[in-house]
Design a protein around this motif. Sequence first.
Motif, PDB file in Angstrom:
ATOM      1  N   PHE A  88       2.303  -3.398   7.236  1.00 12.30           N
ATOM      2  CA  PHE A  88       1.822  -2.431   6.249  1.00 12.30           C
ATOM      3  C   PHE A  88       2.756  -2.450   5.041  1.00 12.30           C
ATOM      4  O   PHE A  88       3.973  -2.305   5.187  1.00 12.30           O
ATOM      5  N   LEU A  89       2.205  -2.614   3.856  1.00  8.02           N
ATOM      6  CA  LEU A  89       2.965  -2.514   2.612  1.00  8.02           C
ATOM      7  C   LEU A  89       2.558  -1.211   1.947  1.00  8.02           C
ATOM      8  O   LEU A  89       1.399  -1.044   1.550  1.00  8.02           O
ATOM      9  N   ILE A  90       3.496  -0.284   1.796  1.00 12.65           N
ATOM     10  CA  ILE A  90       3.177   1.017   1.212  1.00 12.65           C
ATOM     11  C   ILE A  90       3.938   1.166  -0.103  1.00 12.65           C
ATOM     12  O   ILE A  90       5.155   1.363  -0.114  1.00 12.65           O
ATOM     13  N   ASN A  91       3.221   1.032  -1.209  1.00  4.89           N
ATOM     14  CA  ASN A  91       3.826   1.131  -2.536  1.00  4.89           C
ATOM     15  C   ASN A  91       3.896   2.593  -2.957  1.00  4.89           C
ATOM     16  O   ASN A  91       2.865   3.276  -3.009  1.00  4.89           O
ATOM     17  N   VAL A  92       5.098   3.062  -3.269  1.00  8.08           N
ATOM     18  CA  VAL A  92       5.299   4.487  -3.547  1.00  8.08           C
ATOM     19  C   VAL A  92       5.770   4.713  -4.979  1.00  8.08           C
ATOM     20  O   VAL A  92       6.884   4.345  -5.347  1.00  8.08           O
ATOM     21  N   ALA A  93       4.893   5.349  -5.786  1.00 10.82           N
ATOM     22  CA  ALA A  93       5.269   5.781  -7.135  1.00 10.82           C
ATOM     23  C   ALA A  93       4.747   7.194  -7.379  1.00 10.82           C
ATOM     24  O   ALA A  93       5.077   7.816  -8.388  1.00 10.82           O
ATOM     25  N   TRP A  94       3.935   7.691  -6.473  1.00 17.82           N
ATOM     26  CA  TRP A  94       3.365   9.039  -6.536  1.00 17.82           C
ATOM     27  C   TRP A  94       2.824   9.371  -5.149  1.00 17.82           C
ATOM     28  O   TRP A  94       2.938   8.574  -4.225  1.00 17.82           O
ATOM     29  N   GLY A  95       2.212  10.547  -5.000  1.00 15.80           N
ATOM     30  CA  GLY A  95       1.556  10.904  -3.745  1.00 15.80           C
ATOM     31  C   GLY A  95       2.466  11.497  -2.691  1.00 15.80           C
ATOM     32  O   GLY A  95       2.228  11.328  -1.494  1.00 15.80           O
ATOM     33  N   ASN A  96       3.482  12.253  -3.135  1.00 20.75           N
ATOM     34  CA  ASN A  96       4.424  12.838  -2.169  1.00 20.75           C
ATOM     35  C   ASN A  96       3.759  13.721  -1.118  1.00 20.75           C
ATOM     36  O   ASN A  96       4.221  13.800   0.027  1.00 20.75           O
ATOM     37  N   GLU A  97       2.672  14.383  -1.496  1.00 22.50           N
ATOM     38  CA  GLU A  97       2.040  15.332  -0.574  1.00 22.50           C
ATOM     39  C   GLU A  97       1.456  14.651   0.666  1.00 22.50           C
ATOM     40  O   GLU A  97       1.233  15.314   1.690  1.00 22.50           O
ATOM     41  N   TYR A  98       1.214  13.345   0.589  1.00 23.43           N
ATOM     42  CA  TYR A  98       0.612  12.644   1.722  1.00 23.43           C
ATOM     43  C   TYR A  98       1.637  11.878   2.563  1.00 23.43           C
ATOM     44  O   TYR A  98       1.293  11.356   3.631  1.00 23.43           O
ATOM     45  N   ILE A  99       2.864  11.803   2.089  1.00 28.32           N
ATOM     46  CA  ILE A  99       3.896  11.050   2.814  1.00 28.32           C
ATOM     47  C   ILE A  99       4.197  11.635   4.193  1.00 28.32           C
ATOM     48  O   ILE A  99       4.303  10.879   5.173  1.00 28.32           O
ATOM     49  N   PRO A 100       4.334  12.980   4.347  1.00 29.42           N
ATOM     50  CA  PRO A 100       4.616  13.519   5.694  1.00 29.42           C
ATOM     51  C   PRO A 100       3.581  13.111   6.738  1.00 29.42           C
ATOM     52  O   PRO A 100       3.936  12.744   7.868  1.00 29.42           O
ATOM     53  N   GLY A 101       2.306  13.158   6.387  1.00 30.02           N
ATOM     54  CA  GLY A 101       1.258  12.794   7.341  1.00 30.02           C
ATOM     55  C   GLY A 101       1.315  11.325   7.725  1.00 30.02           C
ATOM     56  O   GLY A 101       1.094  10.958   8.886  1.00 30.02           O
ATOM     57  N   ILE A 102       1.632  10.480   6.754  1.00 38.69           N
ATOM     58  CA  ILE A 102       1.749   9.045   7.009  1.00 38.69           C
ATOM     59  C   ILE A 102       2.932   8.767   7.936  1.00 38.69           C
ATOM     60  O   ILE A 102       2.826   8.016   8.905  1.00 38.69           O
TER      61      ILE A 102
ATOM     62  N   PHE B 222       8.121   0.150   2.856  1.00 39.18           N
ATOM     63  CA  PHE B 222       7.816   0.990   1.696  1.00 39.18           C
ATOM     64  C   PHE B 222       8.470   0.376   0.465  1.00 39.18           C
ATOM     65  O   PHE B 222       9.679   0.140   0.450  1.00 39.18           O
ATOM     66  N   PHE B 223       7.685   0.134  -0.562  1.00 42.83           N
ATOM     67  CA  PHE B 223       8.210  -0.392  -1.820  1.00 42.83           C
ATOM     68  C   PHE B 223       8.337   0.766  -2.804  1.00 42.83           C
ATOM     69  O   PHE B 223       7.336   1.389  -3.184  1.00 42.83           O
ATOM     70  N   PHE B 224       9.578   1.057  -3.196  1.00 36.39           N
ATOM     71  CA  PHE B 224       9.861   2.225  -4.032  1.00 36.39           C
ATOM     72  C   PHE B 224       9.875   1.898  -5.517  1.00 36.39           C
ATOM     73  O   PHE B 224      10.544   0.955  -5.957  1.00 36.39           O
ATOM     74  N   ASP B 225       9.162   2.704  -6.290  1.00 43.16           N
ATOM     75  CA  ASP B 225       9.303   2.713  -7.739  1.00 43.16           C
ATOM     76  C   ASP B 225      10.650   3.375  -8.055  1.00 43.16           C
ATOM     77  O   ASP B 225      10.957   4.448  -7.515  1.00 43.16           O
ATOM     78  N   GLY B 226      11.464   2.740  -8.912  1.00 45.49           N
ATOM     79  CA  GLY B 226      12.809   3.249  -9.182  1.00 45.49           C
ATOM     80  C   GLY B 226      12.835   4.648  -9.772  1.00 45.49           C
ATOM     81  O   GLY B 226      13.662   5.484  -9.380  1.00 45.49           O
ATOM     82  N   SER B 227      11.929   4.934 -10.713  1.00 45.30           N
ATOM     83  CA  SER B 227      11.915   6.270 -11.322  1.00 45.30           C
ATOM     84  C   SER B 227      11.505   7.320 -10.295  1.00 45.30           C
ATOM     85  O   SER B 227      11.969   8.468 -10.349  1.00 45.30           O
ATOM     86  N   TRP B 228      10.649   6.937  -9.331  1.00 45.10           N
ATOM     87  CA  TRP B 228      10.267   7.870  -8.271  1.00 45.10           C
ATOM     88  C   TRP B 228      11.470   8.200  -7.394  1.00 45.10           C
ATOM     89  O   TRP B 228      11.668   9.357  -7.012  1.00 45.10           O
ATOM     90  N   VAL B 229      12.270   7.195  -7.049  1.00 46.24           N
ATOM     91  CA  VAL B 229      13.465   7.427  -6.235  1.00 46.24           C
ATOM     92  C   VAL B 229      14.414   8.379  -6.961  1.00 46.24           C
ATOM     93  O   VAL B 229      14.999   9.282  -6.352  1.00 46.24           O
ATOM     94  N   LYS B 230      14.556   8.179  -8.267  1.00 45.07           N
ATOM     95  CA  LYS B 230      15.437   9.026  -9.070  1.00 45.07           C
ATOM     96  C   LYS B 230      15.012  10.482  -8.981  1.00 45.07           C
ATOM     97  O   LYS B 230      15.847  11.391  -8.913  1.00 45.07           O
ATOM     98  N   LYS B 231      13.693  10.732  -8.969  1.00 43.97           N
ATOM     99  CA  LYS B 231      13.161  12.098  -8.932  1.00 43.97           C
ATOM    100  C   LYS B 231      13.064  12.646  -7.507  1.00 43.97           C
ATOM    101  O   LYS B 231      13.047  13.865  -7.319  1.00 43.97           O
TER     102      LYS B 231
END
Length: 308
Positions: free
Chosen positions: A124-138, A151-160
Motif C-alpha cells: 500500500f502506498l499512502i500519499n499524505v498531504a491532507w486528510g488528517n481526519e481519516y488517518i486514525p481509521g486507516i 506513507f509518503f509525506f508531503d514536507g509542508s504537511w509534516v511541518k504542520k
Amino acid sequence: MKRNYFRYLLLLSSVLLVLGLFADASKARSSKMTKDELFRAIEKYSEENNREPVDAKVDSIWKAIPGYNGRTVDITASYKKMKSKGKFDEKKIVYKVIPPKFHLDDIENQPIYRGNSQKPMIAFLINVAWGNEYIPGILEALEKHDTKATFFFDGSWVKKNPDVAKQINDAGHEIGNHAYSHPDLQQRSLEETKMELVKTSKVIEETIGIRPKWFAPPSGSFNDTTVKVAEQLEMKTILWTVDTVDWKKPAAAEMVNRVVSKVDNGSMILMHPTQPVAEGMESMIKQIKEKGYKLGTVSELMSEERID
C-alpha cells in the motif's frame, strides 16, 4: 491334566508374544527407508522444487523491476536431518538461497511501478498531504490486521502535523518522501526539484529521525530530471500499479472490488487518507489476503527475499 493345560496356554502365549514382537520389528523396518531410498526421495523433491533466481531488469512497460532470490534444496543437509528416523519429511527440507546476478542498484536508474512478478506480495502506498481526519481509521484497520504500509509525506504537511507524522512512524509504518509543496515536478527545474526533495527529507529526519529512501512524485508527475535528482539524493522513484482513484470519492465497496480485481504479484496500490480508503481499508486487506497475497512495505516488496 489341568497342569498340562495351563502349561500349554503359557507356552502358546509366549509364542504369540514372540511372534508379535517380530511383526512389530518387521513393520518398523519396513516403514524406514534405506539410505539410498531416502537420498533419492530428497533428490526427486529437489528436482521438482528448486527455483531459479530472477535478475533485476528494466522492462519496456514497467521500467525498473527488482530481482528475486532463487532456492535450491541442500540435499546433504536435508538427509542429515531425516536419517535418524529414516523417513522423508518435507518439513525438514533445508534450502540454500541463490541470489540473482543483477540487483536493483545494478540496472539503469528508472522509476519503479511494481515489485517482481514472482513475489506474492502487495504494498500500500499512502500519499499524505491532507486528510488528517481519516488517518486514525486507516491506522486502526492496518493495526487490526497486522499490516504495514508505506506513507509518503508531503514536507509542508509534516511541518504542520509533526505529532501525526510521529504517530504513523511509531505504528511501525515505512516513511517516504512526497516533495514539499505538492508541486508539478514535470514543470520544475533540476534545482527546484532538488530543493523540494531536500527540504522534505530534512523535515522528516528532524521530526522522526528517519531519512527516506523512497520518493513518490506528487500526482505521479515526473520526468527524467525528477528521477535523476531522487537518485542523487539516494532515493528510488516510486509510482504505482493500481490506483484507488479515491480522490473521486467512489463508494468504498466499489473501490475495493475494483482494486482487488486488478492486483497481482508485486502490485503497488496508490491511495490517500480519504473517506473511501478509511471505510474500505479493512475489507481491502481481508480480500487481498484471501487471494493468497502477503502485504508489506515498499522495502519488503523490493527485497529479493523469497516468500514460499
